[in-house]
Scaffold this active site. Structure first.
Site, PDB file in Angstrom:
ATOM      1  N   CYS A   1      28.810  28.796  59.383  1.00  0.00           N
ATOM      2  CA  CYS A   1      27.509  28.986  59.488  1.00  0.00           C
ATOM      3  C   CYS A   1      26.749  27.461  59.557  1.00  0.00           C
ATOM      4  O   CYS A   1      27.114  26.678  59.038  1.00  0.00           O
ATOM      5  CB  CYS A   1      26.740  30.016  58.239  1.00  0.00           C
ATOM      6  SG  CYS A   1      26.661  29.109  56.838  1.00  0.00           S
TER       7      CYS A   1
ATOM      8  N   CYS B   1      26.526  25.589  56.006  1.00  0.00           N
ATOM      9  CA  CYS B   1      27.743  25.070  55.583  1.00  0.00           C
ATOM     10  C   CYS B   1      27.893  23.802  56.551  1.00  0.00           C
ATOM     11  O   CYS B   1      28.833  23.158  56.162  1.00  0.00           O
ATOM     12  CB  CYS B   1      28.789  26.072  55.788  1.00  0.00           C
ATOM     13  SG  CYS B   1      29.007  27.403  54.231  1.00  0.00           S
TER      14      CYS B   1
ATOM     15  N   CYS C   1      29.895  33.764  58.055  1.00  0.00           N
ATOM     16  CA  CYS C   1      30.529  32.455  57.893  1.00  0.00           C
ATOM     17  C   CYS C   1      31.760  32.555  57.149  1.00  0.00           C
ATOM     18  O   CYS C   1      32.245  33.209  56.388  1.00  0.00           O
ATOM     19  CB  CYS C   1      29.618  31.481  57.056  1.00  0.00           C
ATOM     20  SG  CYS C   1      30.282  29.993  56.930  1.00  0.00           S
TER      21      CYS C   1
ATOM     22  N   CYS D   1      31.510  30.292  53.502  1.00  0.00           N
ATOM     23  CA  CYS D   1      30.612  30.824  52.479  1.00  0.00           C
ATOM     24  C   CYS D   1      30.603  32.363  52.445  1.00  0.00           C
ATOM     25  O   CYS D   1      30.081  32.864  51.450  1.00  0.00           O
ATOM     26  CB  CYS D   1      29.159  30.129  52.544  1.00  0.00           C
ATOM     27  SG  CYS D   1      28.133  30.998  53.860  1.00  0.00           S
TER      28      CYS D   1
ATOM     29  N   ASP E   1      24.616  40.794  -5.864  1.00  0.00           N
ATOM     30  CA  ASP E   1      25.290  42.320  -6.081  1.00  0.00           C
ATOM     31  C   ASP E   1      24.025  43.305  -5.719  1.00  0.00           C
ATOM     32  O   ASP E   1      23.073  43.444  -5.701  1.00  0.00           O
ATOM     33  CB  ASP E   1      25.910  42.549  -7.218  1.00  0.00           C
ATOM     34  CG  ASP E   1      27.329  41.612  -7.498  1.00  0.00           C
ATOM     35  OD1 ASP E   1      27.660  41.391  -8.725  1.00  0.00           O
ATOM     36  OD2 ASP E   1      27.702  40.916  -6.315  1.00  0.00           O
TER      37      ASP E   1
END
Lengths: 148, 521
Positions: B21, B24, B113, B116, B348
């Site tokens: 793509c 990228c 793509c 990616c 306690d």
């Protein structure tokens, strides 16, 4: 009459304190304790018991008939005190070594003999195997009546 | 380098051919201008194609985003002459160029793509942003900024590596070198694109240090098995899986990719990576707020209330607890998932806490509400105090996490004040206990009390009783006020615990003693 006579207190949450029961010969009039010996065999001294950590690793494991100590009285008698319950030995009372009279003066508190921690899975059955004060007295009465 | 230049052309062409793509492609060319990535997908695609066709133009910095629309139309008409020039030798696969067809192709489905898997495509679009924001808004959190964290499927790292090897080979042929460091990280580019959009929709800025986190987990089932070959190549990178989780975690895959030799990688994984049929899926979108801390002091007026719930074998032994009485209201107001209660020491079940009260802090996990004014905190304090007479709280306030450390710090060094009601077996007169007032700095040897011995190691503790003040009541009772070192077992000091705490009140008075009541301040 060689019955083993003890009683145990459950402090709470599984811890057991071993002490002499009321009817034990050593607690009758006229007896003087001369010594307490935690060396119960050539290889085993309860004084050498060492525990570490929360789970008390390294503790000597006790079965019902495991001897805790031998007590000598001035009249030459020797009494072996047995554990009577299964579990890990946490500690023995060193105060009665230096002060044997404590055993007779305060048998249920400061004159205790040992502290034992049963296994988690066995703690219920240990408790159930014990006698209440009332039941104990009944047992003693029966013995008295049967031997007379 | 902020945009494409002439020397990027071979790389751009190569990656275009292999269905990578536009974003990228920019990444692999080391383009660092965030604005470029934010441009609409269609525009980026058009511009890249235009860039490729402009190979007759000047060699210097071609800012590929200033191409004139009319020129583009002219170019498209001349596509017949174009294709052959653009075909490079050295593409590993002969992929027909898709960019020389008419606009109909551009409108058809965008190819996912191969690097990616759609992250920088579909998942940068407004639809996805809206989906995320819908989830955030419905979760009803209060926040002033956001952190957007993204979990990517591990095979993305593998595909990234394959693409890099492809590009490296190409640039090597041309005598250019490409460093892995020049490539823009996928996550970084993704955040450049999506942060401003999220910020716009949510109305708050992105802040890496913020407490409110929106996290998305992406998965790509279609390519899940792509990491498997790494297990045979680098078996020691992959630890046996816990529970049902996959062995192929992102970290393990990255580690293996670092170790594996190039040749081995190319043997097992297609280069360039294949085109997927499907997009990634966003598995879950989750919101989480950082923990909030509320501190204060509590008084305990009940002798029948544990600090924390007392449950044995699933059975509750005593009703309620200090922590539940306090946190119940905080949980409701802050709308948190859970809480963690801590305090500076504890008492306690049967001991009252008087005086200023014991410091405590509660961590509220994943609270929906985070903003509270001082007035509102006061109101909250009042609500808690009105709800129970067994406890009361004061100084309720919001604090930082570091406050808890400080609260715990002083635990060992503090001096504690107690009041004990003591019983004796043998009778006592005032004179018999007066001497206790004169004893200062009394040193104790305390063996681990029998009552806690089942859960604590056997040990001896040395503790100090600083001062005592006695108050005679009758022949068998008196009250004792003590100031002691922190960590002293008071009950055992009174009754002696079978002689395992020495000295003790019993030994000091030469009587059998027991403790009936204890209060701490």
């Amino acid at each position: 009459f060689s019955q083993i006579q003890h009683n145990n207190f459950i402090s709470c949450c599984r811890i057991c304190v071993i002490t002499l029961a009321e009817a034990h010969p050593l607690l009758q009039n006229g007896k003087t304790i001369t010594s307490v010996n935690y060396q119960i065999s050539a290889n085993c001294s309860r004084l050498q018991n060492k525990v570490s950590g929360k789970s008390k690793r390294g503790a000597q494991f006790l079965t019902e008939l495991a001897p805790l100590c031998r007590i000598s009285s001035s009249d030459g008698e020797e009494y072996t005190i047995y554990s009577c319950i299964r579990g890990r030995l946490i500690e023995v009372n060193e105060n009665i070594l230096s002060n044997p009279a404590l055993l007779q003066e305060k048998p249920s508190t400061e004159g205790y003999i040992a502290v034992v921690l049963p296994k988690f899975e066995e703690s219920k059955s240990v408790t159930q195997g014990l006698l209440t004060q009332k039941e104990y007295e009944e047992v003693l009465l029966k013995r008295l009546n049967s031997s007379s | 380098m902020s945009s494409l230049t002439e020397k990027d052309r071979p790389v751009v062409q190569l990656l275009m051919n292999t269905s990578t793509c536009p974003r990228c492609i920019l990444r692999f060319c080391g383009v660092g201008s965030q604005e470029l990535y934010r441009r609409p997908y269609k525009d980026l695609m058009k511009d890249l194609k235009e860039f490729l066709k402009n190979n007759e133009e000047k060699e210097d910095t071609v800012c590929f985003d200033v191409v004139d629309p009319p020129c583009k139309r002219i170019r498209l008409e001349h596509t017949e002459e174009g294709p052959d020039d653009l075909n490079h030798n050295g593409t590993l696969q002969q992929i027909p160029l898709a960019d020389d067809e008419n606009t109909a192709t551009e409108n058809s489905a965008v190819k996912i793509c191969n690097v990616c898997l759609g992250i920088l495509q579909e998942f940068c679009e407004a639809d996805f942003v809206k989906k995320v924001c819908r989830k955030v808004n419905s979760a009803d959190y209060q926040f002033t900024s956001f952190v957007f964290s993204v979990s990517l499927p591990p095979q993305l790292s593998v595909r990234e590596r394959a693409a890099w090897l492809l590009v490296k080979q190409e640039t090597g042929k041309l005598g250019l070198s490409l460093s892995k460091d020049d490539i823009v990280q996928l996550k970084e580019a993704y955040k450049w694109i999506i942060h401003p959009q999220l910020s716009e929709e949510l109305g708050v800025p992105a802040d890496g240090k913020g407490l409110f986190e929106v996290s998305v987990v992406f998965a790509h089932p279609e390519t899940e098995d792509e990491c498997r070959f790494l297990a045979t190549a680098c078996p020691d990178c992959f630890k046996p899986a816990k529970n049902k989780q996959s062995v192929f975690t992102r970290m393990a895959v990255i580690k293996a990719l670092e170790k594996i030799k190039e040749e081995d990688f190319l043997k097992h994984f297609p280069c360039p990576p294949s085109s997927p049929k499907n997009l990634c899926v966003a598995l879950e979108i989750q919101c989480n707020n950082g923990a909030i801390f509320v501190a204060g002091r509590y008084n305990k007026y009940s002798r029948n209330l544990p600090q924390t719930p007392w449950i044995i074998d699933g059975e509750r032994k005593l009703e309620s607890s200090v922590e539940e009485l306090i946190s119940e209201h905080l949980m409701a107001e802050f709308k948190a998932d859970s809480f963690n209660f801590s305090s500076s020491g504890r008492e306690d079940v049967d001991v009252r806490t008087l005086g200023n009260g014991r410091p405590f802090a509660i961590e509220l996990v994943n609270p929906r509400r985070i903003r509270f004014t001082a007035e509102e905190m006061k109101g909250l304090q009042q609500t808690i105090n009105n709800s129970s007479d067994k406890i009361q709280v004061r100084d309720l306030q919001l604090v930082t996490r570091s406050a808890i450390g400080r609260m715990k710090e002083g635990e060992e060094e503090k001096t504690k004040t107690y009041s004990a009601l003591i019983w004796t077996d043998k009778a006592i007169q005032k004179e018999d206990i007066a001497f206790l007032d004169d004893i200062k700095e009394l040193k104790l040897d305390q063996k681990t009390p029998l009552r806690v011995l089942h859960r604590r190691p056997l040990a001896v503790r040395y503790r100090i009783i600083h001062t005592m003040k006695s108050e005679y009541i009758d022949e068998h009772h008196f009250r004792l006020h003590l100031k002691t070192q922190a960590g002293t077992y008071i009950k055992e000091f009174v009754h002696g615990d079978f002689g395992r705490t020495k000295p003790n009140i019993g030994s000091l008075l030469n009587r059998t003693t027991d403790i009936l009541e204890l209060d701490v301040e």
